[in-house]
Scaffold this active site. Structure first.
Site, PDB file in Angstrom:
ATOM      1  N   CYS A 267     -31.211   1.423 -27.490  1.00  0.00           N
ATOM      2  CA  CYS A 267     -30.920   2.125 -26.238  1.00  0.00           C
ATOM      3  C   CYS A 267     -29.862   3.197 -26.481  1.00  0.00           C
ATOM      4  O   CYS A 267     -28.749   2.893 -26.887  1.00  0.00           O
ATOM      5  CB  CYS A 267     -30.437   1.126 -25.197  1.00  0.00           C
ATOM      6  SG  CYS A 267     -30.006   1.894 -23.631  1.00  0.00           S
TER       7      CYS A 267
ATOM      8  N   LYS B 119       6.724   2.592   9.141  1.00  0.00           N
ATOM      9  CA  LYS B 119       5.940   2.553  10.369  1.00  0.00           C
ATOM     10  C   LYS B 119       4.986   1.370  10.291  1.00  0.00           C
ATOM     11  O   LYS B 119       3.960   1.405   9.616  1.00  0.00           O
ATOM     12  CB  LYS B 119       5.169   3.864  10.556  1.00  0.00           C
ATOM     13  CG  LYS B 119       4.438   3.920  11.879  1.00  0.00           C
ATOM     14  CD  LYS B 119       3.906   5.305  12.182  1.00  0.00           C
ATOM     15  CE  LYS B 119       3.206   5.331  13.536  1.00  0.00           C
ATOM     16  NZ  LYS B 119       2.021   4.455  13.574  1.00  0.00           N
TER      17      LYS B 119
HETATM   18  O1  D41 Z   1       7.130   0.807  13.208  1.00  0.00           O
HETATM   19  C1  D41 Z   1       6.592   1.426  14.131  1.00  0.00           C
HETATM   20  N1  D41 Z   1       5.276   1.339  14.289  1.00  0.00           N
HETATM   21  C2  D41 Z   1       7.366   2.280  15.043  1.00  0.00           C
HETATM   22  C3  D41 Z   1       6.757   2.757  16.187  1.00  0.00           C
HETATM   23  C4  D41 Z   1       8.715   2.615  14.778  1.00  0.00           C
HETATM   24  N2  D41 Z   1       9.336   2.164  13.671  1.00  0.00           N
HETATM   25  N3  D41 Z   1       9.375   3.412  15.632  1.00  0.00           N
HETATM   26  C5  D41 Z   1       8.804   3.886  16.760  1.00  0.00           C
HETATM   27  N4  D41 Z   1       9.518   4.676  17.575  1.00  0.00           N
HETATM   28  C6  D41 Z   1       8.976   5.171  18.677  1.00  0.00           C
HETATM   29  C7  D41 Z   1       9.796   6.053  19.553  1.00  0.00           C
HETATM   30  C8  D41 Z   1      10.565   7.024  18.734  1.00  0.00           C
HETATM   31  C9  D41 Z   1       8.929   6.807  20.515  1.00  0.00           C
HETATM   32  C10 D41 Z   1      10.738   5.187  20.316  1.00  0.00           C
HETATM   33  C11 D41 Z   1       7.443   3.567  17.077  1.00  0.00           C
HETATM   34  C12 D41 Z   1       6.933   4.108  18.295  1.00  0.00           C
HETATM   35  N5  D41 Z   1       7.723   4.900  19.055  1.00  0.00           N
HETATM   36  C13 D41 Z   1       5.583   3.888  18.770  1.00  0.00           C
HETATM   37  N6  D41 Z   1       4.781   2.890  18.442  1.00  0.00           N
HETATM   38  C14 D41 Z   1       3.628   3.038  19.091  1.00  0.00           C
HETATM   39  C15 D41 Z   1       3.711   4.146  19.864  1.00  0.00           C
HETATM   40  C16 D41 Z   1       4.940   4.682  19.677  1.00  0.00           C
END
Ligand code: D41
Length: 694
Positions: A431, A116
């Protein structure tokens, strides 16, 4: 909580959350850690759920995502950009997988697993393969047009080949760590504002009005999905979709994969968690997505989050707590180290109560005052750090701690060496703190490794006056030990036997255990290897006298040349600093007294020094014979080898030198017969002295 109190709290929380939203999304300058914000947000949501009569469309809980700042054109997302539900524990993940499997009537389903990325969610829109528009996620329905900045991101393809007529790619814009560091360094140099983290730097850069300014910022992009399903593309899995995007020219995080069931997802979480600190971009967790797209459609979504995906977040690395006090610890060398004492707080997966503040300059630089609310950070297995105080929460009258003018433990004067950030207690072994630390260090695992002599016992021994210097532990008796608090006969006798076992340490452990300033484990090892015996190390250190007689003796050219040729200086680890520390130690009557007392109880083992390839006796073969009164034969041999000589047991035509002690017999006769040079013990000692061995 009664209704009035609830109303008041709800109002206060709404105002506070709204203020943080503004700082975060509009100013790109958050003032509290994300986890702290989440707490406020959740408290507000819980109160609103418990007191529905106070619901309001203006509440920050009624808006998902960022407000629109008004500076940019609005973009309505054709397909809303959903948000991700969060999992914070293994159980949350197990529950998520279970829910999906039950709803689908399946077991062991596959998930696309992804890091993420801690960036900014974006939508990139392409018509006939041309990049035409980029928008931020905004509140998921409406975002901001940031085409001008995104066009400057080099990893965003501007033209695609083989793309469908219309394509909306979704992903995260982010700033790689290296770029962030460089960017902040430049900002610092130019006296401009620095960003607190790569995420805010990315957000700030994208929302730059001036595209040339955005272009100078090192942004990047990773794709993670698409908007509406494109025409004429038959793809049935999310993992295949990511591959397809990669083929079209979009960057996709290299860590993406496929995992089966909760077990597979959790294994992925662990794997990425281990890689995290070495990854070139910040991530704040991983995302699991049901891989089959038909199953995704079947699961659908609740409110604004898909039921087929979840973000598994790493434990928060920053948290707020109260700096209760700044204590001072006195180390083994007398250095006074300020330590932050905090209200215990769970951060980065552990509870933190203490953090070193390193030195007093650091306290002033960070402006930390007892009573402050502070941000504590603990990333991965890194030691916890107090990042900064929240100035708007500072109590009136909070003051920086005064610099200590005396040692807090023994009251001795303190000194601050110019150009050094450290303040030191001058009490030395007067000390108790330094005595205790000296003992603790001597007994520690990497030094003499005396089991049972740990923190607690060292403290007790010093406090009871039983140990004034490390040498005293060898004089401890059963009654003395059993007289200590909570010390039974059995532990006392095992401690005495452990102490006894430490009487013949290796030279390197002994040298390290003495706690000579600047002599760490590896320097101790290098000294032991090079000199082979304690006496040789001491002699080499004492030869330093002329060079440190005055503070600028080494500015003298001739002395400097002689210094560079000193045996001690030939060791790769040893330069002027270590040499001076060794000299100070061996010339200080206080440490000499301790060492001499110690040597009555302890015999550090001499070792054969590593042969010196280019020593003064390199290429020479020497034979030792007879008895030397000043040292054992192996020690004498070790000295010779340290000077580069090869020590042999028999005299031949190839022998270069014979050292003949008392009562030398046939070997001496043979040497005389062959006309090989012979020296006696006095000559040998002179030779060693000449080369700095004694
Ligand atoms: O790498 C990310 N930050 C990331 C964000 C990711 N790898 N996948 C994501 N997939 C989604 C969905 C499943 C809703 C299409 C996301 C995000 N959403 C997301 N990033 C910010 C809000 C939602």
């Amino acid at each position: 909580m009664d209704m009035d109190a609830a109303k008041a709290r709800i109002d206060a929380l709404r105002a506070e959350v709204a203020a943080h939203d503004h700082r975060y999304h509009v100013l790109d300058a958050p003032s509290i850690p994300d986890a702290e914000y989440d707490k406020l947000f959740h408290e507000l949501r819980a109160l609103e759920a418990a007191f529905p009569m106070y619901a309001s469309p203006d509440s920050p809980t009624q808006r998902v995502g960022a407000p629109i700042s008004g500076d940019f054109a609005k973009v309505v997302h054709a397909v809303p950009m959903l948000s991700l539900a969060n999992a914070f524990s293994e159980q949350d993940v197990v529950d998520f997988v279970q829910r999906a499997q039950t709803a689908l009537g399946q077991t062991n389903i596959e998930f696309s697993v992804e890091p993420k990325i801690d960036g900014l969610a974006m939508s990139l829109y392409y018509v006939d393969g041309r990049f035409v528009r980029a928008a931020t996620r905004g509140d998921g329905e409406v975002g901001e047009d940031v085409t001008h900045s995104v066009r400057t991101i080099r990893s965003v393809p501007l033209k695609l080949t083989g793309a469908p007529a219309e394509l909306e790619v979704r992903g995260e814009a982010y700033m790689p760590r290296a770029g962030f560091e460089a960017f902040n360094q430049r900002a610092r140099a130019a006296g401009e504002r620095e960003f607190v983290n790569p995420r805010n730097a990315a957000a700030g850069s994208i929302r730059q009005q001036d595209p040339s300014a955005a272009a100078s910022r090192p942004l990047a992009f990773f794709a993670y999905g698409i908007g509406a399903a494109p025409d004429g593309v038959a793809i049935s899995r999310h993992s295949a979709l990511l591959r397809w995007l990669r083929e079209l020219g979009f960057p996709v995080a290299p860590e993406v994969g496929v995992a089966t069931g909760a077990t597979g997802c959790l294994a992925y979480f662990t794997e990425i968690g281990q890689k995290r600190s070495s990854m070139p971009y910040d991530i704040d967790g991983v995302v699991y997505k049901v891989d089959r797209l038909d199953w995704q459609r079947e699961l659908g979504f609740i409110s604004r989050s898909p039921r087929w995906a979840i973000a598994h977040k790493f434990p928060a690395e920053e948290a707020l707590t109260t700096l209760e006090a700044i204590d001072i610890q006195v180390g083994r060398t007398g250095a006074l180290t300020p330590v932050a004492r905090m209200t215990p707080v769970f951060v980065g997966g552990v509870t933190v109560t203490n953090a070193t503040l390193h030195n007093f300059d650091e306290i002033a630089r960070k402006d930390l005052r007892p009573g402050d609310t502070v941000i504590v950070r603990r990333a991965g297995d890194v030691i916890p750090e107090v990042v900064r105080p929240l100035l708007d929460r500072r109590r009136e009258g909070a003051a920086l701690p005064a610099l200590p003018s005396a040692c807090p433990v023994c009251g001795s004067a303190v000194e601050r060496i110019e150009d050094e950030a450290v303040i030191r207690c001058t009490g030395g072994l007067v000390c108790p703190a330094q005595r205790r630390e000296a003992l603790r260090h001597y007994a520690s695992r990497k030094a003499l490794n005396i089991e049972g002599v740990g923190d607690k016992l060292c403290e007790q021994l010093v406090e009871a006056g039983l140990v004034n210097s490390i040498a005293d532990i060898y004089a401890l008796t059963m009654p003395q030990l059993t007289g200590l608090d909570r010390m039974g006969e059995r532990s006392a006798s095992s401690i005495l036997s452990e102490i006894d076992k430490s009487r013949t340490p290796s030279l390197e452990r002994f040298l390290f255990g003495l706690g000579i300033r600047d002599v760490g484990e590896s320097t101790a090892k290098a000294l032991a290897r090079h000199f082979g015996s304690f006496d040789a190390v001491r002699a080499a250190a004492l030869r330093m006298a002329p060079y440190f007689a005055t503070s600028d003796a080494l500015k003298d050219k001739a002395l400097k040349t002689a210094f560079a040729a000193e045996p001690l200086i030939q060791i790769p680890d040893v330069g002027p600093v270590v040499a001076q520390s060794l000299y100070s130690f061996f010339s200080d009557p206080r440490s000499v007294a301790i060492v001499d007392a110690l040597l009555l109880a302890v015999t550090p083992q001499s070792q054969v020094p590593a042969a010196q390839a280019d020593g003064p006796l390199s290429g020479q073969t020497v034979v030792l014979t007879g008895t030397l009164s000043s040292m054992a034969r192996d020690v004498a041999g070790a000295h010779l080898e340290a000077l580069g000589a090869k020590v042999s047991g028999s005299v031949s035509k190839k022998t270069h030198l014979v050292v003949a002690g008392a009562e030398a017999g046939s070997k001496l006769a043979k040497a005389q017969e062959l006309g090989i040079p012979v020296i006696d013990e006095a000559g040998f000692l002179a030779l060693l002295a000449e080369h700095g061995r004694i």
